[in-house]
Motif scaffolding. Structure first.
Motif, PDB file in Angstrom:
ATOM      1  N   VAL A   1       5.604  -2.139 -13.295  1.00  0.00           N
ATOM      2  CA  VAL A   1       5.288  -2.818 -12.032  1.00  0.00           C
ATOM      3  C   VAL A   1       3.794  -3.167 -11.997  1.00  0.00           C
ATOM      4  CG1 VAL A   1       7.175  -1.705 -10.764  1.00  0.00           C
ATOM      5  CG2 VAL A   1       4.913  -0.637 -10.774  1.00  0.00           C
ATOM      6  N   ASP A   2       3.456  -4.158 -11.179  1.00  0.00           N
ATOM      7  CA  ASP A   2       2.051  -4.557 -11.039  1.00  0.00           C
ATOM      8  C   ASP A   2       1.348  -3.810  -9.925  1.00  0.00           C
ATOM      9  OD1 ASP A   2       2.217  -6.469 -13.101  1.00  0.00           O
ATOM     10  OD2 ASP A   2       3.024  -7.960 -11.711  1.00  0.00           O
ATOM     11  N   GLU A   3       2.113  -3.533  -8.846  1.00  0.00           N
ATOM     12  CA  GLU A   3       1.563  -2.793  -7.710  1.00  0.00           C
ATOM     13  C   GLU A   3       2.420  -1.570  -7.470  1.00  0.00           C
ATOM     14  OE1 GLU A   3      -0.710  -5.725  -4.689  1.00  0.00           O
ATOM     15  OE2 GLU A   3       1.458  -5.560  -4.398  1.00  0.00           O
ATOM     16  N   VAL A   4       1.776  -0.504  -7.010  1.00  0.00           N
ATOM     17  CA  VAL A   4       2.472   0.751  -6.774  1.00  0.00           C
ATOM     18  C   VAL A   4       2.063   1.308  -5.422  1.00  0.00           C
ATOM     19  CG1 VAL A   4       0.699   2.125  -7.952  1.00  0.00           C
ATOM     20  CG2 VAL A   4       3.038   2.997  -7.819  1.00  0.00           C
ATOM     21  N   ALA A   5       2.995   2.015  -4.785  1.00  0.00           N
ATOM     22  CA  ALA A   5       2.709   2.669  -3.509  1.00  0.00           C
ATOM     23  C   ALA A   5       2.643   4.176  -3.723  1.00  0.00           C
ATOM     24  CB  ALA A   5       3.793   2.344  -2.490  1.00  0.00           C
ATOM     25  N   PHE A   6       1.619   4.780  -3.168  1.00  0.00           N
ATOM     26  CA  PHE A   6       1.462   6.231  -3.115  1.00  0.00           C
ATOM     27  C   PHE A   6       1.217   6.582  -1.653  1.00  0.00           C
ATOM     28  CE2 PHE A   6      -0.375   5.394  -7.394  1.00  0.00           C
ATOM     29  CZ  PHE A   6       0.401   6.251  -8.152  1.00  0.00           C
ATOM     30  N   SER A   7       1.417   7.833  -1.304  1.00  0.00           N
ATOM     31  CA  SER A   7       1.028   8.257   0.035  1.00  0.00           C
ATOM     32  C   SER A   7      -0.456   7.973   0.212  1.00  0.00           C
ATOM     33  CB  SER A   7       1.287   9.746   0.229  1.00  0.00           C
ATOM     34  OG  SER A   7       0.733  10.161   1.467  1.00  0.00           O
ATOM     35  N   ALA A   8      -0.806   7.521   1.394  1.00  0.00           N
ATOM     36  CA  ALA A   8      -2.209   7.246   1.704  1.00  0.00           C
ATOM     37  C   ALA A   8      -2.936   8.512   2.165  1.00  0.00           C
ATOM     38  CB  ALA A   8      -2.301   6.165   2.775  1.00  0.00           C
ATOM     39  N   GLY A   9      -2.247   9.650   2.094  1.00  0.00           N
ATOM     40  CA  GLY A   9      -2.873  10.903   2.486  1.00  0.00           C
ATOM     41  C   GLY A   9      -2.523  11.340   3.889  1.00  0.00           C
ATOM     42  N   LYS A  10      -1.565  10.646   4.488  1.00  0.00           N
ATOM     43  CA  LYS A  10      -1.122  10.972   5.839  1.00  0.00           C
ATOM     44  C   LYS A  10       0.344  10.574   5.945  1.00  0.00           C
ATOM     45  CE  LYS A  10      -2.225  10.060  10.667  1.00  0.00           C
ATOM     46  NZ  LYS A  10      -3.085   9.363  11.608  1.00  0.00           N
ATOM     47  N   ARG A  11       1.130  11.426   6.559  1.00  0.00           N
ATOM     48  CA  ARG A  11       2.547  11.106   6.737  1.00  0.00           C
ATOM     49  C   ARG A  11       2.692   9.778   7.469  1.00  0.00           C
ATOM     50  NH1 ARG A  11       4.788  16.953   8.896  1.00  0.00           N
ATOM     51  NH2 ARG A  11       4.802  17.997   6.877  1.00  0.00           N
ATOM     52  N   GLY A  12       3.645   8.973   6.992  1.00  0.00           N
ATOM     53  CA  GLY A  12       3.914   7.701   7.641  1.00  0.00           C
ATOM     54  C   GLY A  12       3.107   6.533   7.117  1.00  0.00           C
ATOM     55  N   TYR A  13       2.295   6.756   6.083  1.00  0.00           N
ATOM     56  CA  TYR A  13       1.454   5.695   5.535  1.00  0.00           C
ATOM     57  C   TYR A  13       1.509   5.696   4.011  1.00  0.00           C
ATOM     58  CZ  TYR A  13      -0.483   5.464  10.201  1.00  0.00           C
ATOM     59  OH  TYR A  13      -0.628   5.335  11.563  1.00  0.00           O
TER      60      TYR A  13
END
Length: 160
Positions: free
Chosen positions: A125-137
């Protein structure tokens, strides 16, 4: 538009001049797992990664990231990390070890930088999502930029 907030993870990406976007999602204590996140965030589940914290037989910590719908293979991770064995840390220890709580643990911005391993499927993949350090983000970042920034080792660490 996501609310204006900054977590350690986002502050560190800002400092490193790594661009990101934020996806907000609904959650509750019963719905913190990857399947729920994947159902709430409009992205391919193979591009949404969860962050797991483990320790070895010397109680040294390490971090791994795998796609949210996959399971980690502890033997594969131990081999990749050059450890005799690894196991998940107790959930009650997550906050004190990382500074993050369950459902909001990010590979960026932990209290201490631990050796980090990411499943090789991230390279698809080119872009990936990780937790931003807070639930819900979730923070969405360019794969090559985040791999370079985190100085990770990439390998096959998911259960087949």
């Amino acid at each position: 538009m996501a609310k204006k907030f900054k977590t350690n993870a986002l502050r560190m990406l800002d400092k490193a001049k790594i661009p990101y976007s934020i996806k907000e999602y609904e959650y509750d204590e019963e719905h913190l797992d990857g399947r729920h996140v994947a159902s709430q965030v409009d992205m391919d589940p193979n591009a949404i990664f969860k962050t797991l914290v483990l320790h070895d037989h010397h109680n040294e910590h390490l971090v791994c990231c795998v796609p949210v719908l996959e399971e980690i293979d502890l033997k594969k991770l131990a081999k990749l990390a050059g450890r005799k064995s690894v196991e998940m840390i107790h959930q009650k220890d997550l906050l004190s070890v990382t500074g993050y709580m369950r459902g909001g643990c990010s590979p960026v911005g932990m209290k201490k930088q631990f050796p980090t391993y990411i499943d090789e499927s991230i390279l698809k993949v080119d872009e990936v999502a990780f937790s931003a350090g807070k639930r819900g983000y979730q923070m969405i970042v360019n794969v090559q930029q985040i791999l370079t920034y985190l100085n990770v080792e990439v390998g096959d660490i998911i259960r087949k």
